[in-house]
Write an enzyme that holds these catalytic residues in place. Structure first.
Site, PDB file in Angstrom:
ATOM      1  CB  THR A  75      -0.945   0.021   1.215  1.00  0.00           C
ATOM      2  OG1 THR A  75      -0.167   0.055   2.420  1.00  0.00           O
ATOM      3  CG2 THR A  75      -1.849  -1.196   1.230  1.00  0.00           C
ATOM      4  CG  ASP A  76      -0.979   4.756  -1.717  1.00  0.00           C
ATOM      5  OD1 ASP A  76      -1.687   4.650  -0.686  1.00  0.00           O
ATOM      6  OD2 ASP A  76      -1.450   5.102  -2.813  1.00  0.00           O
ATOM      7  N   GLY A  77       0.959   5.659   0.944  1.00  0.00           N
ATOM      8  CA  GLY A  77       0.751   6.470   2.146  1.00  0.00           C
ATOM      9  C   GLY A  77      -0.701   6.663   2.531  1.00  0.00           C
ATOM     10  N   GLY A 134      -2.836   4.163   2.326  1.00  0.00           N
ATOM     11  CA  GLY A 134      -3.341   2.840   2.672  1.00  0.00           C
ATOM     12  C   GLY A 134      -3.993   2.103   1.522  1.00  0.00           C
ATOM     13  CB  VAL A 135      -4.931   3.126  -1.830  1.00  0.00           C
ATOM     14  CG1 VAL A 135      -5.399   2.572  -3.167  1.00  0.00           C
ATOM     15  CG2 VAL A 135      -6.059   3.889  -1.134  1.00  0.00           C
TER      16      VAL A 135
END
Length: 129
Positions: free
Chosen positions: A16-18, A20-21
């Site tokens: 995930t990215d920053g 949360g995706v």
């Protein structure tokens, strides 16, 4: 070789990215894993295929992102072999969380030798309809 395969895969935190995706680049990894899972389900070992000098490389990939997947989600990854003949394999994918479609995709895989020359797929991997 069977035409379809599906399996569940939990989203790991590091995917995930920053926000949360799931980062978009991971969908290509999910698709690669789906192809390996399809081979494994049929009793083929990709490492042995490569040892025989047959390399299956991505020639084209298209992904349409429909909705976000997040850490903790369980992805249902479905793969269908549309065509496997000559020197190419065409796949379609649908990735869902529950009934919600997260992504849809297509890939074209090329069969080459170790020098990068196009070669015919092994007969046992062919599907032509």
């Amino acid at each position: 070789m069977p035409r379809e395969h599906e399996f569940d895969l939990p989203v790991r935190y590091y995917e995930t990215d920053g926000q949360g995706v799931v980062h978009h680049s991971n969908y290509l990894r999910y698709m690669e894993l789906a192809r390996i899972e399809l081979l494994n389900a049929t009793g083929y070992d990709y490492a042995k295929i490569e040892e025989a000098g047959i390399l299956l490389v991505v020639a084209k990939a298209t992904v349409r992102y429909k909705s976000p997947a997040r850490y903790g989600d369980v992805l249902r990854i479905w793969l269908r072999t549309e065509r496997a003949f000559g020197a190419r394999i065409d796949h379609t994918y649908v990735i869902k969380v529950g009934e919600r479609i997260v992504a849809e995709a297509e890939t074209t895989i090329a069969c080459i030798d170790r020098e990068g020359r196009v070669q015919r797929l092994p007969r046992e991997l062919e599907i032509d309809e």
